[in-house]
Design an enzyme around this catalytic site. Structure first.
Site, short mmCIF file in Angstrom:
data_model
loop_
_atom_site.label_atom_id
_atom_site.label_comp_id
_atom_site.label_asym_id
_atom_site.label_seq_id
_atom_site.Cartn_x
_atom_site.Cartn_y
_atom_site.Cartn_z
N GLU A 124 0.86 -1.18 0.00
CA GLU A 124 0.00 0.00 0.00
C GLU A 124 0.89 1.23 0.00
OE1 GLU A 124 -3.87 -0.11 2.09
OE2 GLU A 124 -2.93 -1.71 3.22
N HIS A 142 -8.30 9.77 2.96
CA HIS A 142 -7.96 8.67 2.07
C HIS A 142 -8.09 9.19 0.64
CE1 HIS A 142 -7.68 4.82 0.11
NE2 HIS A 142 -7.34 4.28 1.27
N ARG A 189 -0.08 8.63 1.72
CA ARG A 189 -1.44 9.10 1.44
C ARG A 189 -1.56 10.62 1.35
NH1 ARG A 189 -4.95 4.87 5.02
NH2 ARG A 189 -4.66 3.21 3.49
N HIS A 202 -10.65 10.16 6.71
CA HIS A 202 -10.43 8.73 6.89
C HIS A 202 -9.86 8.36 8.25
CE1 HIS A 202 -9.71 4.64 5.60
NE2 HIS A 202 -8.41 4.74 5.83
N ARG A 217 -0.32 8.91 8.87
CA ARG A 217 -0.21 7.48 9.15
C ARG A 217 0.21 6.69 7.90
NH1 ARG A 217 -4.68 3.08 8.84
NH2 ARG A 217 -5.49 4.62 7.39
C1 FAD Z 1 -13.09 2.03 5.37
C2 FAD Z 1 -11.87 1.88 6.24
C3 FAD Z 1 -10.84 1.06 5.83
C4 FAD Z 1 -9.70 0.90 6.63
N1 FAD Z 1 -8.72 0.04 6.24
C5 FAD Z 1 -7.66 -0.18 7.07
C6 FAD Z 1 -6.68 -1.16 6.75
O1 FAD Z 1 -6.76 -1.83 5.73
N2 FAD Z 1 -5.66 -1.33 7.62
C7 FAD Z 1 -5.53 -0.61 8.77
O2 FAD Z 1 -4.58 -0.80 9.52
N3 FAD Z 1 -6.47 0.31 9.09
C8 FAD Z 1 -7.53 0.53 8.29
N4 FAD Z 1 -8.47 1.45 8.63
C9 FAD Z 1 -8.36 2.11 9.94
C10 FAD Z 1 -8.73 1.12 11.04
O3 FAD Z 1 -9.81 0.33 10.59
C11 FAD Z 1 -9.11 1.82 12.32
O4 FAD Z 1 -8.18 2.81 12.65
C12 FAD Z 1 -9.20 0.84 13.47
O5 FAD Z 1 -10.02 -0.24 13.12
C13 FAD Z 1 -9.75 1.55 14.70
O6 FAD Z 1 -9.96 0.58 15.69
P1 FAD Z 1 -10.41 1.04 17.13
O7 FAD Z 1 -10.49 -0.21 17.96
O8 FAD Z 1 -9.54 2.13 17.61
O9 FAD Z 1 -11.87 1.68 16.91
P2 FAD Z 1 -13.17 1.17 16.16
O10 FAD Z 1 -13.00 -0.13 15.50
O11 FAD Z 1 -13.66 2.31 15.31
O12 FAD Z 1 -14.20 0.95 17.35
C14 FAD Z 1 -14.66 2.04 18.12
C15 FAD Z 1 -15.61 1.52 19.15
O13 FAD Z 1 -15.90 2.53 20.11
C16 FAD Z 1 -17.30 2.56 20.36
N5 FAD Z 1 -17.65 3.89 20.84
C17 FAD Z 1 -17.32 5.09 20.28
N6 FAD Z 1 -17.81 6.08 21.04
C18 FAD Z 1 -18.45 5.51 22.10
C19 FAD Z 1 -19.16 6.01 23.23
N7 FAD Z 1 -19.34 7.33 23.44
N8 FAD Z 1 -19.69 5.13 24.09
C20 FAD Z 1 -19.55 3.79 23.91
N9 FAD Z 1 -18.89 3.26 22.86
C21 FAD Z 1 -18.34 4.11 21.97
C22 FAD Z 1 -17.90 2.19 19.01
O14 FAD Z 1 -19.23 1.80 19.15
C23 FAD Z 1 -16.96 1.05 18.60
O15 FAD Z 1 -17.31 -0.12 19.28
C24 FAD Z 1 -9.60 1.62 7.85
C25 FAD Z 1 -10.63 2.45 8.25
C26 FAD Z 1 -11.76 2.59 7.46
C27 FAD Z 1 -12.86 3.49 7.90
#
Ligand code: FAD
Length: 529
Positions: A122, A234, A283, A344, A379
């Site tokens: 990537e 993105h 990016r 993104h 990132r």
């Molecule tokens: C379309 C897309 C494609 C991507 N592709 C990649 C990739 O290929 N490789 C890569 O490394 N990264 C990728 N990313 C980035 C990556 O997916 C995210 O940065 C990562 O998954 C974030 O994980 P997280 O556990 O921090 O949060 P998330 O998976 O976003 O989870 C957040 C959680 O917090 C909860 N929450 C939020 N606010 C509250 C609240 N006030 N009260 C209670 N619960 C709450 C939500 O309900 C959810 O459960 C991509 C992102 C997107 C959007």
């Protein structure tokens, strides 16, 4: 309602970071409760496409045998445009292989199966080191596996419970969380794993839950945040027409890794002569080049030509992208895909050490909401799932260690549920118009006025709680973007187009006594948090 759960740790968020932390903390014998504002699988993790960047031993086929942790670190630091904390980069990248091994042991299957895993490239990666699952459905597989493991471990989970505040006892110790509707969760430690803030903007690749809640929770709890001006766009979200708003399907960068080419609407290549890595430049570089070309051709999108891959390979290797295109009536095997940049990823966030500790004892952060210093000003693609896996586990271990000495908190004090709330649509329009790719002082002032046009209201609905978080998050991003009078990484100031050596440091943002986000007097130097 009070849930007197007497938890050791409440984890807010059930994405890759939250579930990894909750599972590890449970293994360590802590009493853990996980909370999510919607359902367990609803976050950005499930939507991740490209994969996980990690240097694994064993090489053949498309695998780059010359890859190394050193090379992955170098690519991460190069993408971060001078603001990465190299200690953080080394620690997280080097811990990647073990984290992926643990994830696979929890049931996640990657393409390539039991033998050597398939890897792709990537933007910003000089090697084939991004492992993937289900072709372009990596996040869905990770979320499935972690949610399954959490259920299997009997992890107590509260779904549909938006968290509105971190609560403290009368001695100022973290004592739990407030839930929308008046519920209280008592806990000795709180981990924010709440993901990003893509919905600060009118068009985003992010899940609808990405409304900056964790950032707002941490700021109000008195934590230091940093690098907030670096919102990554993105380069290639699927362009669905002039009127499209909200979440847009992503067209993964891995398509460019497999040879797809960016063209403008006249058919001219976008990336020729822009960067040595061409379409696989970091990016920020690709998104800025696309934005310039869109302006030059007076178009709202460019094109991604992936036709050389052919129908069968597109369906098999990129089923998510293929389905999103077909849903719009576009066949990517027969015509180039219209794409445009979209909000993104939040590169900055709540400042933590390499164990997830924030500046507030008892409060931890991991995943996209946290700022460890890994990402700097931009990132590197597919480093965020890696960070969530590594930091989720490390944070759980830190909580287990800290609870030995953290005094037991008293009963949580109530909090005020009246918040300044701006109109979401107005904030999103202003952020998209003035705080996207290309910012200047006048535009930032206009956006600040939109975010500042608030009316204090009680939080009655989940939408109110999100709008309050978006309002505060917008003001915090704007404070950082206004302070940084240079261009670097994802922060492109048209009135300060150069990168300035004196700005090779992070800007810390805290709340002042009136609750307004302001740069902290002692700005962080380099990446040292
Ligand atoms: C379309 C897309 C494609 C991507 N592709 C990649 C990739 O290929 N490789 C890569 O490394 N990264 C990728 N990313 C980035 C990556 O997916 C995210 O940065 C990562 O998954 C974030 O994980 P997280 O556990 O921090 O949060 P998330 O998976 O976003 O989870 C957040 C959680 O917090 C909860 N929450 C939020 N606010 C509250 C609240 N006030 N009260 C209670 N619960 C709450 C939500 O309900 C959810 O459960 C991509 C992102 C997107 C959007």
């Amino acid at each position: 309602m009070t849930w007197d759960v007497t938890a050791d740790l409440v984890v807010v968020g059930t994405g890759v970071a939250g579930l990894t932390a909750a599972l590890r903390a449970t293994e360590l014998g802590l009493r853990v409760v996980a909370v999510t504002k919607t359902t367990i699988e609803d976050g950005n993790t499930r939507r991740a496409q490209g994969g996980v960047a990690v240097v694994l031993p064993g090489a053949s086929g498309i695998t780059d045998i010359s890859d190394s942790v050193e090379a992955h670190v170098a690519d991460t630091v190069a993408a971060g445009a001078g603001l990465c904390d190299e200690n953080a980069v080394w620690a997280i990248v080097a811990a990647g292989p073990a984290a992926v091994t643990t994830l696979r042991a929890r049931g996640a299957g990657f393409d390539g199966g039991a033998g050597e895993l398939h890897r792709t490239r990537e933007g910003g990666h000089r090697a084939f080191r991004v492992i993937h699952a289900g072709g372009d459905a990596t996040g869905a597989e990770i979320e499935r596996a972690l949610a399954g493991a959490a259920r299997g471990a009997g992890l107590p989970l509260l779904e549909g419970q938006p968290v509105t505040d971190v609560l403290f006892d009368d001695a100022g110790r973290v004592a739990g969380l407030a839930l929308l509707g008046g519920g209280v969760l008592r806990a000795r430690a709180v981990l924010l794993a709440t993901g990003g803030l893509g919905h600060l903007y009118a068009v985003s690749t992010n899940a609808e839950v990405a409304t900056g809640d964790g950032l707002a929770l941490a700021l109000r709890a008195g934590a230091v945040t940093a690098d907030l001006e670096f919102v990554q766009f993105h380069p290639t979200a699927l362009y669905a027409g002039h009127a499209s708003r909200g979440r847009q399907p992503l067209v993964t960068e891995a398509l460019r890794g497999e040879g797809a080419v960016l063209l403008d609407i006249t058919g001219a290549p976008v990336m020729t002569g822009v960067h040595p890595l061409g379409g696989l430049a970091p990016r920020d570089v690709v998104a800025a080049a696309i934005t310039r070309r869109m302006a030059a051709t007076a178009a709202e999108h460019v094109l991604l030509d992936a036709m050389h891959l052919g129908d069968a390979l597109l369906r098999r290797r990129f089923p998510t992208v293929y389905a999103a295109c077909m849903a719009l009536g576009l066949d990517p095997a027969c015509a180039p895909i219209p794409v445009a940049p979209a909000a993104h990823y939040q590169c900055g966030g709540v400042v933590t050490d390499l164990s997830g500790r924030t500046t507030v004892p008892g409060l931890y952060a991991a995943g996209e909401v946290a700022r460890t210093g890994l990402h700097g000003a931009n990132r590197l693609a597919s480093n965020s799932l890696l960070e969530g896996l590594v930091m989720g586990a490390r944070t759980a271990e830190a909580v287990a260690a800290d609870l030995m000495s953290l005094p037991r908190p008293g009963p949580p004090l109530p909090c005020c549920l009246v918040r300044p709330i701006a109109d979401r649509d107005a904030v999103q329009q202003a952020m998209s118009a003035h705080v996207g790719i290309g910012r200047d002082a006048a535009g930032l002032t206009t956006a600040l006025a939109a975010a500042g046009a608030t009316s204090p209201r009680p939080l009655r609905t989940a939408r109110d709680a999100e709008d309050a978080a978006l309002t505060l998050a917008a003001a915090a991003v704007l404070a950082a973007a206004t302070a940084r009078t240079e261009s670097r990484g994802c922060h492109l100031r048209t009135d300060h187009p150069r990168t300035a050596a004196r700005w090779r440091r992070s800007i810390a943002i805290v709340l002042d006594d009136a609750g307004v986000p302001v740069p902290a007097a002692s700005a962080l130097v380099g990446g040292a948090a």
